[in-house]
Scaffold this active site. Structure first.
Site, PDB file in Angstrom:
ATOM      1  N   SER A 106      24.079  -7.067 -31.466  1.00 46.38           N
ATOM      2  CA  SER A 106      24.217  -8.515 -31.261  1.00 46.38           C
ATOM      3  C   SER A 106      25.499  -8.896 -30.525  1.00 46.38           C
ATOM      4  CB  SER A 106      24.208  -9.214 -32.624  1.00 46.38           C
ATOM      5  OG  SER A 106      24.600 -10.565 -32.499  1.00 46.38           O
ATOM      6  N   TYR A 129      23.722 -13.728 -26.055  1.00 47.33           N
ATOM      7  CA  TYR A 129      23.632 -15.181 -26.165  1.00 47.33           C
ATOM      8  C   TYR A 129      24.405 -15.755 -24.991  1.00 47.33           C
ATOM      9  CZ  TYR A 129      22.113 -15.237 -31.121  1.00 47.33           C
ATOM     10  OH  TYR A 129      21.429 -15.107 -32.292  1.00 47.33           O
ATOM     11  N   THR A 154      18.347 -13.534 -25.756  1.00 48.40           N
ATOM     12  CA  THR A 154      17.711 -14.327 -26.815  1.00 48.40           C
ATOM     13  C   THR A 154      17.569 -15.765 -26.326  1.00 48.40           C
ATOM     14  OG1 THR A 154      18.580 -12.883 -28.515  1.00 48.40           O
ATOM     15  CG2 THR A 154      17.921 -15.085 -29.222  1.00 48.40           C
ATOM     16  N   LYS A 212      13.839 -12.292 -25.737  1.00 43.06           N
ATOM     17  CA  LYS A 212      13.569 -12.305 -27.178  1.00 43.06           C
ATOM     18  C   LYS A 212      13.444 -13.738 -27.666  1.00 43.06           C
ATOM     19  CE  LYS A 212      15.596 -10.832 -31.583  1.00 43.06           C
ATOM     20  NZ  LYS A 212      16.178 -12.029 -32.177  1.00 43.06           N
ATOM     21  N   HIS A 236      13.034 -15.375 -34.682  1.00 43.34           N
ATOM     22  CA  HIS A 236      14.397 -15.202 -35.161  1.00 43.34           C
ATOM     23  C   HIS A 236      14.428 -15.016 -36.684  1.00 43.34           C
ATOM     24  CE1 HIS A 236      18.380 -15.827 -32.989  1.00 43.34           C
ATOM     25  NE2 HIS A 236      18.796 -15.536 -34.198  1.00 43.34           N
TER      26      HIS A 236
HETATM   27  C1  LIG Z   1      21.370 -12.127 -40.721  1.00 41.97           C
HETATM   28  C2  LIG Z   1      20.646 -12.227 -39.408  1.00 41.97           C
HETATM   29  C3  LIG Z   1      21.378 -12.342 -38.239  1.00 41.97           C
HETATM   30  C4  LIG Z   1      20.716 -12.398 -37.015  1.00 41.97           C
HETATM   31  N1  LIG Z   1      21.458 -12.420 -35.878  1.00 41.97           N
HETATM   32  C5  LIG Z   1      20.837 -12.388 -34.676  1.00 41.97           C
HETATM   33  C6  LIG Z   1      21.599 -12.305 -33.481  1.00 41.97           C
HETATM   34  O1  LIG Z   1      22.816 -12.254 -33.503  1.00 41.97           O
HETATM   35  N2  LIG Z   1      20.905 -12.296 -32.315  1.00 41.97           N
HETATM   36  C7  LIG Z   1      19.541 -12.341 -32.253  1.00 41.97           C
HETATM   37  O2  LIG Z   1      18.972 -12.322 -31.161  1.00 41.97           O
HETATM   38  N3  LIG Z   1      18.810 -12.377 -33.385  1.00 41.97           N
HETATM   39  C8  LIG Z   1      19.410 -12.402 -34.579  1.00 41.97           C
HETATM   40  N4  LIG Z   1      18.663 -12.414 -35.723  1.00 41.97           N
HETATM   41  C9  LIG Z   1      17.192 -12.331 -35.636  1.00 41.97           C
HETATM   42  C10 LIG Z   1      16.737 -10.874 -35.633  1.00 41.97           C
HETATM   43  O3  LIG Z   1      17.035 -10.254 -34.408  1.00 41.97           O
HETATM   44  C11 LIG Z   1      15.223 -10.739 -35.830  1.00 41.97           C
HETATM   45  O4  LIG Z   1      14.563 -11.574 -34.907  1.00 41.97           O
HETATM   46  C12 LIG Z   1      14.752 -11.058 -37.244  1.00 41.97           C
HETATM   47  O5  LIG Z   1      15.708 -10.686 -38.200  1.00 41.97           O
HETATM   48  C13 LIG Z   1      13.447 -10.329 -37.515  1.00 41.97           C
HETATM   49  O6  LIG Z   1      12.947 -10.665 -38.753  1.00 41.97           O
HETATM   50  P1  LIG Z   1      13.113  -9.751 -40.079  1.00 41.97           P
HETATM   51  O7  LIG Z   1      14.534  -9.934 -40.532  1.00 41.97           O
HETATM   52  O8  LIG Z   1      12.123 -10.348 -41.005  1.00 41.97           O
HETATM   53  O9  LIG Z   1      12.802  -8.302 -39.716  1.00 41.97           O
HETATM   54  C14 LIG Z   1      19.302 -12.376 -36.960  1.00 41.97           C
HETATM   55  C15 LIG Z   1      18.574 -12.275 -38.144  1.00 41.97           C
HETATM   56  C16 LIG Z   1      19.230 -12.194 -39.362  1.00 41.97           C
HETATM   57  C17 LIG Z   1      18.419 -12.037 -40.616  1.00 41.97           C
END
Ligand SMILES: Cc1cc2nc3c(=O)[nH]c(=O)nc-3n(C[C@H](O)[C@H](O)[C@H](O)COP(=O)(O)O)c2cc1C
Length: 342
Positions: A106, A129, A154, A212, A236
């Protein structure tokens, strides 16, 4: 406690990390309708197994954008992994390498992208981002120089989602976003960003570009017209716009719109091998997991990450055997029965 599935890791992780970090990882936006839907939608889809197929050998190997992976599972970008483990993203990268799979790092990591690259023993993609163009350009150049092999843009964050549950448990100030010299640089997404960001990014880098956060056939079509290399169907993890559908529900529409022009991956609510089988049957080439590797990281560092991924891989292998699918290519649309929509 014996850890026999990823939910056991979830329960133990909850005990191991402080409440504000836990809530930050677990929560979704607003009423968490989408967060719950990501799970319940998988439960409504049923499998149609075929019998008397030779499943004595199950082959899980695949490729994503030409990169060989031992399984169609890799790690989604999640911010601030330092909340789960003192070594944060560096430890996550070691876990990905132990599992032999790809890690998406990330922008909002608690370790710098160079530190993570130095600790990693396997392939990395960088998740971007867009805050400001100069900041984005610098990150892309740094990621390319550090050896990242793909750029994941993203696109579901013109603003941060309204994570109400987390707002009640503010995070400790000691964890910061390490890719930025001053914290405010990485804080606000650029709400004016449009499709013309894609040719601009292409002019900066030769890395493959993955979008994404696509949730409609219209945007998937548009992404293909802009020549992206792959799409990640994602909401997300239910953390942005609440009340969007579960990703598995929109996957068929997106696969149809893409019509083979780029690779399609899916994340959101993957917790079982059968979830992965359903996603592959509906046209995903691979899936990403976000929270489960965080649980592994919190419970047992790199080894915990690798164990969680091994559980999902073993469950997928078991599901393929029981469904009569010796190869990933034997998995197709006929394997699932979608819920009846009245
Ligand atoms: C704690 C947390 C932080 C996240 N941070 C980002 C991020 O920095 N960038 C991003 O593109 N997606 C982020 N996401 C989304 C994840 O990439 C992903 O789409 C999502 O967690 C998938 O679902 P799951 O947790 O049920 O497997 C984040 C998700 C969580 C749970």
């Amino acid at each position: 406690m014996d850890l026999i599935n990823v939910f056991d890791y979830e329960a133990l992780a909850r005990e191991r990390i402080d409440i504000s970090s836990w809530v930050y990882y677990a929560c979704g936006a607003d009423d968490e309708v989408t967060l719950r839907a990501n799970r319940s939608a998988f439960e409504r889809i049923k499998l149609r197994p075929r019998v008397l197929v030779d499943v004595s050998q199950i082959d899980l190997t695949t490729t994503v954008l030409g990169m060989s992976l031992p399984m169609p599972i890799f790690i989604a970008p999640t911010a601030l992994q330092g909340l789960a483990h003192p070594k944060g993203e560096c430890e996550m990268a070691r876990g990905a390498a132990l599992a032999g799979t790809l890690l998406v790092v990330s922008t909002s990591a608690s370790r710098s992208l160079e530190e993570v690259a130095a600790a990693a023993g396997g392939p990395l993609w960088f998740q971007l981002y867009i805050t400001t163009r100069p900041t984005a350009q610098r990150l892309v150049e740094r990621a390319e120089a550090a050896g990242y092999q793909g750029l994941v843009l993203t696109v579901d964050t013109p603003r941060w989602g309204n994570k109400e549950r987390a707002a009640r448990y503010p995070l400790s100030r000691s964890i910061r976003k390490a890719n930025f010299e001053n914290e405010s640089e990485g804080d606000l997404p650029d709400p004016s960003c449009t499709w013309e960001i894609i040719p601009w990014l292409r002019s900066l880098t030769r890395l493959p570009l993955i979008l994404k956060g696509i949730l409609t056939g219209e945007d998937a079509q548009r992404a293909c017209e802009h020549g992206v290399d792959a799409i990640i169907v994602s909401n997300h993890g239910g953390r942005q716009l609440d009340s969007v559908p579960a990703t598995i529900e929109v996957l068929p529409e997106i696969v149809e719109a893409v019509a083979g022009r780029c690779e399609v991956y899916l994340d959101g609510g993957i917790r079982r091998g059968t979830d992965i089988l359903k996603a592959l049957a509906l046209g995903a080439r691979a899936v990403l997991v976000g929270r489960p590797p965080l649980w592994g990281l919190a419970v047992n560092g790199a080894q915990g990450v690798a164990d969680v991924l091994a559980m999902l891989r073993d469950e997928l292998e078991q599901a393929m055997a029981l469904a009569g699918c010796p190869h990933l290519t034997s998995i197709d649309r006929s394997l699932v029965r979608l819920p009846h929509v009245p």
